[in-house]
Design a protein around this motif. Structure first.
Motif, short mmCIF file in Angstrom:
data_model
loop_
_atom_site.label_atom_id
_atom_site.label_comp_id
_atom_site.label_asym_id
_atom_site.label_seq_id
_atom_site.Cartn_x
_atom_site.Cartn_y
_atom_site.Cartn_z
N VAL A 262 0.83 -1.21 0.00
CA VAL A 262 0.00 0.00 0.00
C VAL A 262 0.86 1.26 0.00
O VAL A 262 0.68 2.16 -0.82
N THR A 263 1.81 1.32 0.91
CA THR A 263 2.59 2.56 1.07
C THR A 263 3.85 2.59 0.21
O THR A 263 4.49 3.62 0.08
N CYS A 303 -12.82 4.46 4.84
CA CYS A 303 -12.93 3.53 3.71
C CYS A 303 -14.39 3.30 3.35
O CYS A 303 -14.73 3.16 2.18
N GLU A 309 -9.68 1.96 -2.11
CA GLU A 309 -8.57 2.57 -2.88
C GLU A 309 -8.23 3.94 -2.29
O GLU A 309 -7.05 4.26 -2.12
N GLU A 310 -9.28 4.70 -1.99
CA GLU A 310 -9.04 6.03 -1.41
C GLU A 310 -8.34 5.87 -0.06
O GLU A 310 -7.42 6.63 0.28
N ASP A 312 -6.41 3.44 0.86
CA ASP A 312 -5.02 3.07 0.62
C ASP A 312 -4.19 4.28 0.23
O ASP A 312 -3.06 4.46 0.69
N ARG A 313 -4.79 5.10 -0.62
CA ARG A 313 -4.06 6.31 -1.06
C ARG A 313 -3.75 7.21 0.14
O ARG A 313 -2.66 7.74 0.26
N LEU A 314 -4.74 7.32 1.00
CA LEU A 314 -4.54 8.17 2.18
C LEU A 314 -3.44 7.59 3.08
O LEU A 314 -2.59 8.33 3.58
N LYS A 316 -0.93 5.89 2.16
CA LYS A 316 0.38 6.18 1.54
C LYS A 316 0.80 7.61 1.85
O LYS A 316 1.96 7.86 2.18
N ARG A 317 -0.17 8.52 1.79
CA ARG A 317 0.18 9.92 2.07
C ARG A 317 0.58 10.10 3.52
O ARG A 317 1.50 10.85 3.85
N ASP A 368 -5.83 16.00 4.62
CA ASP A 368 -6.83 16.13 3.56
C ASP A 368 -7.63 17.40 3.88
O ASP A 368 -8.19 17.52 4.96
#
Ligand code: C2E
Ligand code: MG
Ligand code: MG
Length: 687
Positions: A262-263, A303, A309-310, A312-314, A316-317, A368
């Motif tokens: 993920v990251t 989630c 997916e969102e 996971d993206r978060l 990573k950030r 965010d």
């Protein structure tokens, strides 16, 4: 705990390719050395064989010399020579004296004769070592070619042929600096001087001999050496290539093994391996570390609202943002729990560490623009040197355990559910120690029947008559005394031992009930707590039935209380088990209704018989009007659903009156009785 895993990872990481590199290098070098030796001995043998005929000629020359008059004969032979007496004085000489002073002894092949030889000073291409081995100085030959091979001089064939004792017609030289055109039928004559004693007078004849090698043979020989050397090099390169490929593959495997998908950072395995290594190095002894469990609190909600997916993206950030705040030799990895990160930070001042974590949290809160997120950090401080002293062996430092401590610290925040950080302290440490002790002793305690059943009676508030009881476990430990369930039930729920305790309690209650029945006592239904954690097991209803039936107890005397647990909530499975239990003739009640996870909604779906109102309803102000309304309406609701009500934790007589008026069926509280041992309860039943 973690040491096993860490060992496993280290085993995997161990780079065995180095061993292969060493082995292949040694083998290749040995092969090249063997070729070198082979070439050396072959050269020696070839040269000696060639020189044998020359020596025979010189020996013959020496044998025919008796008087100086005989010299005519020697001169006629056309060979350069020096004749010396036994004192080393030159008697006579023919041709140019290019014989060096230092001689070595050669043993001729087949005859074994010892011959003294001297290098030719002008063209010392044949060299003899102390052990009497002949070697060809190829380097010297090529050098001389180059020296003599300048454009002008090359025109002068004579110089070249003189140098190498070659026949002028046999060699054709074009552009010698770059390319050689050698007539393969020509002969390469390498000069050497050899001595033989004259037959009379003990004089010594030292004459110039030539080791003649045909160009064809020399080229063949060189080619042969070249091919073998190239072959050895090829094998070496091939092996080296394979090894390098192995290195690359291993690096790739490690990347896959240690990368978090993920990251794109590191995963938990890496954290354990790297962190364990870092904390155990000797330089770590001078530092203080903080192992941190960093949690994105409402990740699941995020989630659900957006998408995985969102989410996971978060993550990573979040990972990338935290990484920006890390210094050299500090670690971050994704922990086994999806929204948590494991960190190791170095610090010297706790306040500075707090500020650092605070900064990270605040930075993440607004990662965010549209949302404000909640982050929590649990911190466990490790002073490697102190740990080493206390544990007597720093290798025993267990990173997984330290991380668990950090998680425990973080979990202590979860009630408030707000951003913040908590340090693992002595209180948490004591809890941890207690948990370990309980876990260690739980099975023995069960086998030794240290768990005992206490009964808390339930009364009808309008008649004050005994209507039932709840079985509550106590641990009569020889070591710790009488331990209340609050001290061990949550631990059992966490480690799964709760199933065994619940079955144990059920069997004991059924046995007690059967005993009282046989004694002719008027038994009342007794409720047994069954953790919701194993209510979702498919065979639970059957197990309960079998346990009760094996004691021969009538099923109507056993009530099953579905207790609070935050661990599982598979509603379908719950409803299924409840329905089956009721089919078998058991009464099923919901414990602690109105608190935590038990909701109005569950009343809609679950076919329950009894609602146990949580003790919290009866805490607080006496004349809390709103509370009274809620209780009144809840009792009314239960009645409409054909459910009985039990009020728990009632301590006040006035509340009894109120509950009686509202039609509450039973009261279980200190206002009547506290939980009591079986024999005391037995007397209550009789009276
Ligand atoms: P619970 O099932 O809700 O049990 C009622 C708890 O409230 C008991 O605490 C009881 O002593 C206490 N209580 C009853 N009336 C009063 C009162 O008037 N005032 C106050 N302050 N407390 C009152 P206990 O025995 O400490 O048990 C605590 C919890 O441990 C139980 O809550 C239950 O959830 C759990 N537990 C006890 N035994 C078992 C068991 O055998 N299996 C399972 N799974 N859980 C058990
Ligand atoms: Mg209960
Ligand atoms: Mg309760």
């Amino acid at each position: 705990m973690a040491s096993g895993k860490v060992r496993h990872i280290k085993e995997l990481k161990k780079n065995r390719s180095w061993l292969f590199v060493v082995i292949y290098t040694v083998i290749s070098l040995a092969a090249i050395a063997a070729i070198g030796f082979f070439v050396y001995y072959m050269t020696d043998y070839m040269a000696k064989s060639e020189l044998k005929a020359e020596y025979d000629a010189i020996k013959y020359m020496a044998s025919i010399y008796e008087t100086p008059e005989d010299e005519e004969l020697l001169i006629k032979s056309g060979r350069d020579y020096i004749l010396t007496d036994n004192g080393g004085e030159v008697i006579s000489q023919n041709g140019e004296d290019t014989c060096s002073d230092k001689g070595s002894v050669l043993t001729m092949p087949s005859t074994g004769e010892q011959v003294t030889v001297y290098t030719d000073e002008k063209n010392g291409f044949l060299q003899v070592d102390r052990a009497g081995k002949i070697g060809v100085d190829f380097k010297g030959i090529f050098q001389r070619f180059e020296e003599r091979g300048s454009e002008d001089e090359l025109e002068n064939l004579e110089i070249f042929t003189d140098t190498f004792g070659l026949d002028k017609t046999d060699i054709r030289i074009a552009d010698f600096g770059r390319k050689l055109n050698i007539n393969l039928e020509s002969v390469l004559r390498l000069p050497l001087w050899m001595s033989a004693e004259t037959e009379s007078g003990g004089n010594v004849l030292t004459a110039k001999a030539y080791c003649s090698v045909s160009m064809l043979n020399a080229v063949k020989y060189l080619l042969f050496c070249l091919v073998i050397t190239l072959l050895a090099l090829l094998i070496f390169c091939f092996a080296l290539g394979n090894i390098l490929k192995g290195f690359r593959n291993q690096r790739r495997t490690m990347k896959v093994f240690f990368e978090d998908v993920v990251t794109r950072g590191h995963n938990w395995m890496w954290f354990l391996a790297r962190g364990d290594h870092m904390l155990k190095t000797s330089s770590a002894m001078k530092e203080t570390f903080a192992v941190i469990s960093f949690s994105f609190v409402k990740y699941t909600n995020y989630c659900l609202c957006h998408s995985m997916e969102e989410g996971d993206r978060l993550l990573k950030r979040i990972h990338d943002t935290i990484s920006l705040y890390l210094e050299r030799k500090e670690l971050i990895a994704r922990s086994p729990s999806p929204s948590d990160f494991a960190l190791i930070l170095k610090f010297s001042d706790v306040n500075a560490l707090r500020m650092r974590i605070d900064t990270i949290i605040h930075e993440l809160e607004k990662i965010d623009g549209d949302h404000i997120f909640t982050f929590q950090a649990g911190v466990d401080v490790i002073n490697a040197a102190r740990e080493a002293r206390e544990r007597s062996d720093r290798r025993k430092l267990d990173l997984e355990r330290e991380y668990n401590n950090a998680c425990a610290a973080r979990a202590s925040l979860s009630d408030k559910d707000a951003t913040g950080m908590a340090f693992f302290d002595s209180k948490l440490m004591e809890e941890q120690i207690w948990e370990d002790k309980v876990r260690e002793r739980q099975r023995t305690a069960l086998e030794k029947e240290e768990f005992v059943v206490y009964y808390q009676p339930k009364y009808d508030p309008s008649t004050d008559k005994l209507k039932g009881a709840e079985a509550l476990v106590r641990w009569k430990s020889p070591e710790f005394g009488l331990v209340p369930p609050g001290r061990f039930i949550p631990i059992f729920e966490k480690n799964g031992f709760i199933t065994e305790i619940d079955h144990y309690m059920l069997a004991h209650v059924a046995r007690d009930q059967m005993k009282w029945l046989r004694e002719g006592k008027e038994c009342v239904p007794v409720s047994v707590n069954v953790s919701r954690a194993h209510f979702v097991e498919s065979g639970l209803a059957e197990q309960i039935k079998d346990i009760v039936d094996s004691e021969g107890t009538p099923r109507k005397l056993i009530e099953i209380e579905l207790t609070e647990s935050a661990f599982f909530d598979d509603k379908k499975a719950l409803v299924n088990t409840i329905s089956k239990l009721r089919e078998y003739g058991f009464t099923v009640s919901m414990d602690d209704f109105g608190s935590g996870y038990s909701s109005l909604n569950s009343l809609k779906d679950m076919p329950l018989d009894v609602l146990k109102l949580d003790a919290d309803f009866f805490r607080g102000e006496d004349n809390d009007e709103r509370g009274r309304i809620v209780v009144t309406e809840t009792i009314r609701l239960a009645k409409s659903l054909n459910m009985k009500t039990v009020a728990e934790g009632v301590e006040d007589k006035k509340q009894v009156e109120f509950l009686a008026k509202q039609g509450c069926d039973m009261i279980q509280g200190f206002v009547y009785d506290k939980p009591m041992p079986a024999d005391e309860f037995e007397q209550k039943m009789q009276s």
